[in-house]
Design a protein around this motif. Structure first.
Motif, PDB file in Angstrom:
ATOM      1  N   LEU A 187      26.986  26.522  93.406  1.00  0.00           N
ATOM      2  CA  LEU A 187      26.652  27.794  94.043  1.00  0.00           C
ATOM      3  C   LEU A 187      27.941  28.364  94.611  1.00  0.00           C
ATOM      4  O   LEU A 187      28.520  27.806  95.552  1.00  0.00           O
ATOM      5  CB  LEU A 187      25.617  27.589  95.151  1.00  0.00           C
ATOM      6  CG  LEU A 187      25.193  28.851  95.911  1.00  0.00           C
ATOM      7  CD1 LEU A 187      24.477  29.831  94.965  1.00  0.00           C
ATOM      8  CD2 LEU A 187      24.280  28.498  97.087  1.00  0.00           C
ATOM      9  N   SER A 232      25.093  34.247 103.822  1.00  0.00           N
ATOM     10  CA  SER A 232      25.396  33.834 102.448  1.00  0.00           C
ATOM     11  C   SER A 232      25.775  32.358 102.406  1.00  0.00           C
ATOM     12  O   SER A 232      25.895  31.689 103.436  1.00  0.00           O
ATOM     13  CB  SER A 232      26.549  34.670 101.907  1.00  0.00           C
ATOM     14  OG  SER A 232      27.752  34.319 102.585  1.00  0.00           O
ATOM     15  N   ALA A 233      26.002  31.848 101.192  1.00  0.00           N
ATOM     16  CA  ALA A 233      26.550  30.502 101.035  1.00  0.00           C
ATOM     17  C   ALA A 233      27.903  30.438 101.742  1.00  0.00           C
ATOM     18  O   ALA A 233      28.638  31.426 101.789  1.00  0.00           O
ATOM     19  CB  ALA A 233      26.698  30.163  99.559  1.00  0.00           C
ATOM     20  N   ARG A 247      30.305  31.944 107.080  1.00  0.00           N
ATOM     21  CA  ARG A 247      29.239  32.594 106.318  1.00  0.00           C
ATOM     22  C   ARG A 247      29.239  34.083 106.615  1.00  0.00           C
ATOM     23  O   ARG A 247      29.564  34.489 107.738  1.00  0.00           O
ATOM     24  CB  ARG A 247      27.858  32.013 106.672  1.00  0.00           C
ATOM     25  CG  ARG A 247      27.636  30.568 106.247  1.00  0.00           C
ATOM     26  CD  ARG A 247      26.271  30.077 106.717  1.00  0.00           C
ATOM     27  NE  ARG A 247      26.027  28.688 106.386  1.00  0.00           N
ATOM     28  CZ  ARG A 247      25.388  28.264 105.286  1.00  0.00           C
ATOM     29  NH1 ARG A 247      24.923  29.190 104.430  1.00  0.00           N
ATOM     30  NH2 ARG A 247      25.202  26.995 105.049  1.00  0.00           N
ATOM     31  N   PRO A 268      29.961  31.144  96.667  1.00  0.00           N
ATOM     32  CA  PRO A 268      29.640  32.162  97.677  1.00  0.00           C
ATOM     33  C   PRO A 268      29.940  33.566  97.154  1.00  0.00           C
ATOM     34  O   PRO A 268      31.039  33.836  96.654  1.00  0.00           O
ATOM     35  CB  PRO A 268      30.554  31.789  98.845  1.00  0.00           C
ATOM     36  CG  PRO A 268      31.659  30.992  98.244  1.00  0.00           C
ATOM     37  CD  PRO A 268      31.053  30.266  97.098  1.00  0.00           C
ATOM     38  N   GLN A 270      21.884  34.430  98.175  1.00  0.00           N
ATOM     39  CA  GLN A 270      22.430  33.101  98.475  1.00  0.00           C
ATOM     40  C   GLN A 270      23.812  32.898  97.849  1.00  0.00           C
ATOM     41  O   GLN A 270      24.603  32.091  98.321  1.00  0.00           O
ATOM     42  CB  GLN A 270      21.487  31.997  97.976  1.00  0.00           C
ATOM     43  CG  GLN A 270      20.237  31.829  98.809  1.00  0.00           C
ATOM     44  CD  GLN A 270      19.256  32.972  98.590  1.00  0.00           C
ATOM     45  OE1 GLN A 270      19.027  33.405  97.452  1.00  0.00           O
ATOM     46  NE2 GLN A 270      18.697  33.486  99.678  1.00  0.00           N
ATOM     47  N   GLY A 271      24.096  33.594  96.754  1.00  0.00           N
ATOM     48  CA  GLY A 271      25.370  33.427  96.080  1.00  0.00           C
ATOM     49  C   GLY A 271      25.191  33.460  94.576  1.00  0.00           C
ATOM     50  O   GLY A 271      24.125  33.813  94.055  1.00  0.00           O
ATOM     51  N   ARG A 309      24.864  31.390  91.353  1.00  0.00           N
ATOM     52  CA  ARG A 309      24.556  30.046  90.867  1.00  0.00           C
ATOM     53  C   ARG A 309      24.809  29.999  89.367  1.00  0.00           C
ATOM     54  O   ARG A 309      24.286  30.834  88.612  1.00  0.00           O
ATOM     55  CB  ARG A 309      23.107  29.687  91.176  1.00  0.00           C
ATOM     56  CG  ARG A 309      22.771  28.221  90.926  1.00  0.00           C
ATOM     57  CD  ARG A 309      21.352  27.890  91.372  1.00  0.00           C
ATOM     58  NE  ARG A 309      21.177  28.090  92.798  1.00  0.00           N
ATOM     59  CZ  ARG A 309      21.503  27.205  93.734  1.00  0.00           C
ATOM     60  NH1 ARG A 309      22.048  26.044  93.374  1.00  0.00           N
ATOM     61  NH2 ARG A 309      21.307  27.470  95.001  1.00  0.00           N
TER      62      ARG A 309
END
Length: 779
Positions: A371, A497-498, A493, A373, A397-398, A400
């Protein structure tokens, strides 16, 4: 803690006009180059090299060719090459080499006359080409035969390199002078050069980090070399490392043209993230068509030249990988490596103004999902050969995605808040070198360049940054007084976010390194190394456990006077330990822990062999190996050297040998199969070696479940007397061949050779080497 302050980003310093910088200083592709073997390029050849993204070449600058009469020089061939390079905006490393028919019987310069002549040749050359951006490199791989003839001699090399440095500094003081271009990163040779003062003259240290292992395995070696340079460099002088020659043959075991292309991209990116400003790939084109000759297949293009075609050489995947990296990241500079999961994953952030691009891959076989960011948005993906891989989408979340062993280049299709902040976040140094202290405050400034308000959380506090504001992201790191670099991370962060994470390696400048040795009888021995020579007093507190479950606690006092850099410590237990686990910690005089010792389990080898065969010699077999046409004599006997055993009562074996000139070595192999008594995954094989100072190379050898053979190397035996040596068994620092040939140890393993002594450089040699205490070690 974090603090707010209104600020604007500092403008990047404008490049100095006029004389080109000594070392690459521009954005990509500056600093990307290739080895060549010509002074007169073929028609269309330079155009193809430039189109491939190469901005540097490395080429022999032949003393024998330039000095056509004693004291008279002809530069015309290199004048033509310089004109061709400058027409395509390329710069050279010219290697000052090798021997001359007029001096020292065409051996490497060692007499005063030859050294003075070589220095005059170097000075005349530097003066002739002054101001044209050349890097003058002192010789090529002087640490190995046949480049240094008749055999490597570091003292002769130092005399020559020093004379050349003085001559160039006098005749053309503005020219760049680098060295020593060692085969591999030969720390013993390099340190001898540094101790002799060659860093006073060199503007960079050049090495050839060849290996069969993946490129990323060079990272800890670069770190060690940076530390050695810091130790010996003149105060205030910054001396970078240059990767002056390095490649992978596409017909090596486990290699093919497609894999070779991945290796080029990963090698260059690994060098960039390691702060290496110049990377020379070996080689420009294949040297021949023999499908079984590795030397013919290091090139980025195939061997045949096609005068009427365009391009004039058929590109290999290696060429396409170079071209893609250079074009996709053209004009960009590395910002930092982001930590995304384990050390096996590489996510590099590049920046050009406000634009951000990524390069990402993993060393895990079969790939791994990560993942990255990022703020929500779409990304364009391009593989290492320049082919589009479609659009990728990041969520809140980012981003992936599954990384593979081939670098993937990523470009956000619209400004990405998280990555824009990651790119301008102050970059931590590769290494943070500090004297020992219990804690270290780590911090890096973050500026909001996104044009909108963002919320930043570094795990201890949260702040809101309006456009143009900045804050410190900080963390307090607990330290140990260890010689091993300690990873230290900062993270933040953005709006949930991640985490964006970067890392530095904290290097203690006055470390204490405590190595627990395999117990013998009821004695536990340790080597405490103190490279800074500072005085120290304290206690080692050990805990031991035997295979029958009996545990014990042992305290061993420590005293190091100033200037004492190493001491052997011993403690006695009440009973003998066969298979044992030992751990503990080192405390100072106040009782404060300096180092925590990870428990190690020890399994003696020779004792098991003796028990199985009745006598030690009956359990071993001596096998001469190498070139069958080269004669050798060798014997193995259970005797003790004049100084006695390394530990009282320890069995010692003496290998007496004599090798004629050529490729020859001898193996001490187990006569019995001991594989079943070896638990899986030993971390190392440890043993004592009583050296004879002849420079021959100790090795061990084992075979995995796929019949892949691994051969970890030790340092050449340049010492006399006893020294404890450990051979790592993880497969990453070993030659390998056969079976899966993938560098991964597939268990269970079978021991092929417990001790191997290889003749260094193929020279005739003879002597006696003892070894003792072979022990498998488990972390």
């Amino acid at each position: 803690m974090m603090f707010l302050a209104l600020s604007s980003l500092l403008a990047a310093a404008a490049p100095v006009r006029g004389t080109p910088p000594k070392l690459p200083a521009g954005p990509i592709p500056d600093g990307l180059g290739v080895n060549i073997h010509f002074t007169d390029p073929q028609k269309g050849e330079m155009e193809m090299m430039a189109a491939g993204g190469f901005t540097w070449v490395r080429m022999d600058y032949d003393w024998n060719q330039v000095e056509y009469e004693k004291g008279k020089y002809r530069f015309d061939a290199y004048d033509r090459l310089m004109a061709a390079l400058e027409a395509h905006r390329m710069r050279p490393i010219f290697i000052l080499d090798y021997v001359h028919r007029f001096y020292d019987d065409a051996q490497s310069p060692h007499s005063d006359e030859a050294i003075e002549a070589f220095a005059r040749f170097a000075a005349a050359s530097a003066k002739h080409f002054r101001g044209r951006g050349i890097l003058w490199e002192m010789y090529n791989e002087p640490n190995i035969f046949p480049f240094w003839r008749p055999r490597p001699n570091v003292n002769d090399y130092i005399r020559l390199a020093t004379a050349v440095g003085r001559a160039i500094r006098t005749a053309a003081p503005g020219e760049a002078y680098i060295g020593p271009a060692t085969s591999t990163i030969d720390f013993a040779f390099l340190e001898a050069c540094f101790k002799a003062g060659l860093l006073e003259y060199w503007d960079a240290v050049s090495v050839h980090p060849y290996r069969s292992a993946p490129p990323e395995t060079v990272i800890p070696e670069y770190r060690r070399l940076r530390g050695m340079i810091r130790k010996y460099a003149p105060k205030g002088k910054n001396i970078p490392i240059i990767s002056g020659e390095w490649g992978y043959s596409s017909v090596w075991g486990g290699m093919d043209p497609e894999t070779q292309g991945k290796m080029l991209a990963r090698q260059w990116l690994t060098n960039i993230v390691s702060g290496v400003p110049l990377s020379i790939w070996y080689d420009w084109h294949d040297d021949g068509p023999d499908p079984k000759e590795p030397e013919h297949h290091f090139g980025t293009v195939l061997h045949p030249y096609k005068a009427d075609a365009s391009p004039v050489y058929d590109p290999k995947p290696t060429y396409l990988a170079a071209q893609t990296l250079a074009s996709y990241l053209r004009g960009y500079r590395l910002s930092k490596r982001l930590v995304v999961g384990g050390n096996e994953h590489f996510v590099l952030v590049f920046r050009k103004g406000k634009d951000v691009r990524l390069a990402a891959w993993t060393t895990i076989p079969g790939g791994a999902e990560v993942l990255i960011p990022a703020s929500p948005g779409r990304f364009e993906g391009t593989n290492h050969l320049g082919h589009a891989v479609g659009t990728l989408v990041a969520t809140a979340q980012g981003l992936r995605l599954k990384l593979t062993d081939a670098p993937l280049y990523l470009r956000p299709l619209s400004p990405n808040t998280v990555l824009s902040l990651a790119a301008v976040w102050e970059t931590l140094p590769l290494d943070t070198a500090v004297p020992y202290r219990p804690t270290l405050a780590l911090r890096a400034t973050l500026t909001n360049v996104t044009g909108r308000t963002v919320r930043i959380d570094d795990g201890t506090s949260t702040v809101t940054l309006t456009p143009g504001q900045r804050c410190l992201v900080s963390r307090t790191i607990k330290l140990e007084r260890t010689a091993a670099p300690m990873p230290a991370q900062l993270s933040f962060r953005v709006d949930g976010s991640a985490p964006v994470v970067q890392e530095t390696a904290v290097v203690i400048t006055n470390p204490l390194d405590l190595l627990i040795l395999p117990p013998h009888g009821n004695t536990v021995s340790m080597i405490l190394r103190n490279p800074s020579g500072e005085a120290f007093g304290g206690t080692v507190v050990l805990t031991t456990a035997s295979e029958d479950g009996v545990s014990a606690r042992l305290q061993v006092p420590v005293r190091l006077d100033r200037g004492n850099t190493e001491v052997v410590l011993r403690g006695a237990l009440q009973q003998r330990l066969a298979v044992s686990t030992v751990g503990g910690e080192l405390r100072d005089a106040r009782g404060i822990t300096q180092i925590k010792l990870k428990p190690r389990t020890f399994l003696p080898v020779l004792e098991k062999l003796r028990a199985a065969a009745g006598t030690l010699q009956a359990s071993l077999q001596l096998i001469p190996d190498g070139d069958a046409r080269v004669h050798s004599d060798q014997t193995l006997a259970e005797t003790t050297p004049p100084e006695g055993a390394p530990e009282p009562g320890m069995a010692t074996l003496c290998l007496t040998y004599r090798y004629d000139e050529g490729w020859k070595f001898v193996r001490v192999a187990p006569a019995l199969d001991v594989s079943r008594s070896i638990p899986d995954r030993p971390a190392a094989l440890g043993l004592w070696i009583y050296g004879d100072g002849k420079g021959n190379i100790p090795r061990v050898r084992f075979v995995d479940a796929t019949n892949q053979t691994f051969q970890p190397d030790g340092e050449p035996i340049t010492w006399k007397g006893w020294r404890y040596v450990e051979f790592p068994m993880d497969g990453t620092r070993a030659g390998r061949w056969g079976g899966a040939n993938d560098g991964i140890v597939h268990y269970p393993i079978r021991w092929d050779t417990l001790f191997l002594l290889d003749s260094a450089g193929g020279r005739a040699t003879s002597g006696e080497v003892w070894f003792a205490g072979l022990t498998f070690i488990y972390d």
